[in-house]
Design a protein around this motif. Structure first.
Motif, PDB file in Angstrom:
ATOM      1  N   ALA A 123       0.805  -1.224   0.000  1.00 47.29           N
ATOM      2  CA  ALA A 123       0.000   0.000   0.000  1.00 47.29           C
ATOM      3  C   ALA A 123       0.839   1.276   0.000  1.00 47.29           C
ATOM      4  N   GLN A 124       2.075   1.185   0.471  1.00 45.62           N
ATOM      5  CA  GLN A 124       2.882   2.399   0.624  1.00 45.62           C
ATOM      6  C   GLN A 124       4.131   2.462  -0.244  1.00 45.62           C
ATOM      7  N   ASP A 125       4.722   1.316  -0.531  1.00 47.48           N
ATOM      8  CA  ASP A 125       6.036   1.306  -1.171  1.00 47.48           C
ATOM      9  C   ASP A 125       5.944   0.956  -2.656  1.00 47.48           C
ATOM     10  N   THR A 126       6.814   1.574  -3.434  1.00 42.75           N
ATOM     11  CA  THR A 126       6.915   1.221  -4.848  1.00 42.75           C
ATOM     12  C   THR A 126       7.868   0.049  -5.050  1.00 42.75           C
ATOM     13  N   ALA A 127       8.724  -0.173  -4.064  1.00 38.68           N
ATOM     14  CA  ALA A 127       9.699  -1.273  -4.101  1.00 38.68           C
ATOM     15  C   ALA A 127      10.118  -1.578  -2.666  1.00 38.68           C
ATOM     16  N   PRO A 128      10.640  -2.776  -2.420  1.00 40.51           N
ATOM     17  CA  PRO A 128      11.173  -3.051  -1.079  1.00 40.51           C
ATOM     18  C   PRO A 128      12.258  -2.027  -0.744  1.00 40.51           C
ATOM     19  N   ARG A 129      12.372  -1.730   0.536  1.00 43.74           N
ATOM     20  CA  ARG A 129      13.392  -0.761   0.932  1.00 43.74           C
ATOM     21  C   ARG A 129      14.199  -1.290   2.104  1.00 43.74           C
ATOM     22  N   VAL A 130      15.395  -0.784   2.225  1.00 46.30           N
ATOM     23  CA  VAL A 130      16.318  -1.199   3.280  1.00 46.30           C
ATOM     24  C   VAL A 130      15.902  -0.504   4.575  1.00 46.30           C
ATOM     25  N   VAL A 131      15.607  -1.309   5.605  1.00 46.76           N
ATOM     26  CA  VAL A 131      15.201  -0.730   6.887  1.00 46.76           C
ATOM     27  C   VAL A 131      16.226  -0.975   7.998  1.00 46.76           C
ATOM     28  N   ALA A 132      17.156  -1.885   7.766  1.00 47.91           N
ATOM     29  CA  ALA A 132      18.228  -2.120   8.733  1.00 47.91           C
ATOM     30  C   ALA A 132      19.382  -2.788   8.001  1.00 47.91           C
ATOM     31  N   LYS A 133      20.590  -2.499   8.455  1.00 47.85           N
ATOM     32  CA  LYS A 133      21.769  -3.149   7.876  1.00 47.85           C
ATOM     33  C   LYS A 133      22.913  -3.037   8.863  1.00 47.85           C
ATOM     34  N   GLY A 134      23.827  -3.981   8.757  1.00 49.91           N
ATOM     35  CA  GLY A 134      24.967  -3.928   9.647  1.00 49.91           C
ATOM     36  C   GLY A 134      25.874  -5.118   9.456  1.00 49.91           C
ATOM     37  N   ALA A 135      27.015  -5.071  10.142  1.00 45.25           N
ATOM     38  CA  ALA A 135      28.004  -6.146  10.089  1.00 45.25           C
ATOM     39  C   ALA A 135      28.376  -6.515  11.515  1.00 45.25           C
ATOM     40  N   GLY A 136      28.902  -7.712  11.672  1.00 47.57           N
ATOM     41  CA  GLY A 136      29.357  -8.154  12.993  1.00 47.57           C
ATOM     42  C   GLY A 136      28.226  -8.265  13.987  1.00 47.57           C
ATOM     43  N   LEU A 137      28.362  -7.623  15.137  1.00 45.42           N
ATOM     44  CA  LEU A 137      27.358  -7.704  16.194  1.00 45.42           C
ATOM     45  C   LEU A 137      26.019  -7.129  15.768  1.00 45.42           C
ATOM     46  N   ILE A 138      26.033  -6.080  14.964  1.00 44.73           N
ATOM     47  CA  ILE A 138      24.773  -5.495  14.491  1.00 44.73           C
ATOM     48  C   ILE A 138      24.057  -6.491  13.576  1.00 44.73           C
ATOM     49  N   ALA A 139      24.803  -7.143  12.705  1.00 45.85           N
ATOM     50  CA  ALA A 139      24.214  -8.157  11.824  1.00 45.85           C
ATOM     51  C   ALA A 139      23.619  -9.290  12.658  1.00 45.85           C
ATOM     52  N   GLU A 140      24.338  -9.729  13.665  1.00 47.45           N
ATOM     53  CA  GLU A 140      23.836 -10.805  14.522  1.00 47.45           C
ATOM     54  C   GLU A 140      22.539 -10.389  15.211  1.00 47.45           C
ATOM     55  N   ARG A 141      22.460  -9.141  15.641  1.00 43.90           N
ATOM     56  CA  ARG A 141      21.241  -8.646  16.307  1.00 43.90           C
ATOM     57  C   ARG A 141      20.075  -8.580  15.325  1.00 43.90           C
ATOM     58  N   ILE A 142      20.335  -8.139  14.088  1.00 42.46           N
ATOM     59  CA  ILE A 142      19.285  -8.110  13.064  1.00 42.46           C
ATOM     60  C   ILE A 142      18.745  -9.525  12.848  1.00 42.46           C
ATOM     61  N   LEU A 143      19.632 -10.494  12.739  1.00 49.25           N
ATOM     62  CA  LEU A 143      19.224 -11.877  12.530  1.00 49.25           C
ATOM     63  C   LEU A 143      18.468 -12.429  13.736  1.00 49.25           C
ATOM     64  N   GLU A 144      18.926 -12.089  14.920  1.00 48.07           N
ATOM     65  CA  GLU A 144      18.266 -12.531  16.153  1.00 48.07           C
ATOM     66  C   GLU A 144      16.833 -11.999  16.224  1.00 48.07           C
ATOM     67  N   LEU A 145      16.663 -10.713  15.924  1.00 49.46           N
ATOM     68  CA  LEU A 145      15.330 -10.110  15.944  1.00 49.46           C
ATOM     69  C   LEU A 145      14.414 -10.736  14.889  1.00 49.46           C
ATOM     70  N   ALA A 146      14.956 -11.004  13.730  1.00 47.00           N
ATOM     71  CA  ALA A 146      14.164 -11.640  12.675  1.00 47.00           C
ATOM     72  C   ALA A 146      13.661 -12.995  13.148  1.00 47.00           C
ATOM     73  N   ARG A 147      14.538 -13.769  13.727  1.00 45.16           N
ATOM     74  CA  ARG A 147      14.145 -15.111  14.194  1.00 45.16           C
ATOM     75  C   ARG A 147      13.137 -15.025  15.339  1.00 45.16           C
ATOM     76  N   GLU A 148      13.325 -14.062  16.250  1.00 46.40           N
ATOM     77  CA  GLU A 148      12.375 -13.886  17.361  1.00 46.40           C
ATOM     78  C   GLU A 148      10.975 -13.573  16.864  1.00 46.40           C
ATOM     79  N   HIS A 149      10.887 -12.887  15.719  1.00 49.00           N
ATOM     80  CA  HIS A 149       9.589 -12.490  15.156  1.00 49.00           C
ATOM     81  C   HIS A 149       9.146 -13.404  14.016  1.00 49.00           C
ATOM     82  N   ASN A 150       9.781 -14.575  13.940  1.00 47.18           N
ATOM     83  CA  ASN A 150       9.438 -15.570  12.908  1.00 47.18           C
ATOM     84  C   ASN A 150       9.511 -15.006  11.488  1.00 47.18           C
ATOM     85  N   ILE A 151      10.499 -14.172  11.251  1.00 45.76           N
ATOM     86  CA  ILE A 151      10.745 -13.630   9.924  1.00 45.76           C
ATOM     87  C   ILE A 151      11.799 -14.504   9.270  1.00 45.76           C
ATOM     88  N   HIS A 152      11.485 -14.974   8.079  1.00 48.56           N
ATOM     89  CA  HIS A 152      12.409 -15.864   7.387  1.00 48.56           C
ATOM     90  C   HIS A 152      13.730 -15.149   7.090  1.00 48.56           C
TER      91      HIS A 152
END
Length: 96
Positions: free
Chosen positions: A20-49
């Motif tokens: 409804a809002q976006d014309t294309a997917p957009r980047v909402v988070a990115k990172g390397a190392g510990l930040i990347a691990e946290r992004i992945l952890e949050l995705a898994r906690e919220h059942n995001i593939h």
């Protein structure tokens, strides 16, 4: 830190797409190392593939936050999204 060590660190990029809002997917988070691990952890906690594709992540990580993906990446991202939607459907069917 050695620049080569930085290159070897795990990277993660999170995309968001609201039909409804976006014309294309957009980047909402990115990172390397510990930040990347946290992004992945949050995705898994919220059942995001989580789909692992280092080449695609490397390209997406170059984009600024809240930036729609460029047309040159539409196909690659569409293939990932189609895969995720199929997976979600299968999981729903097995839960019934």
């Amino acid at each position: 830190m050695n620049p080569k060590d930085t290159e070897k660190r795990r990277k993660a990029v999170a995309l968001r797409y609201d039909v409804a809002q976006d014309t294309a997917p957009r980047v909402v988070a990115k990172g390397a190392g510990l930040i990347a691990e946290r992004i992945l952890e949050l995705a898994r906690e919220h059942n995001i593939h989580v789909h692992e594709d280092p080449g695609l992540v490397g390209l997406l990580a170059k984009l600024n936050l809240d930036t729609p993906i460029p047309e040159s990446l539409y196909r690659a991202v569409a293939e990932v999204l189609a895969f995720v939607y199929r997976l979600d459907r299968r999981l729903e069917q097995t839960r019934r």
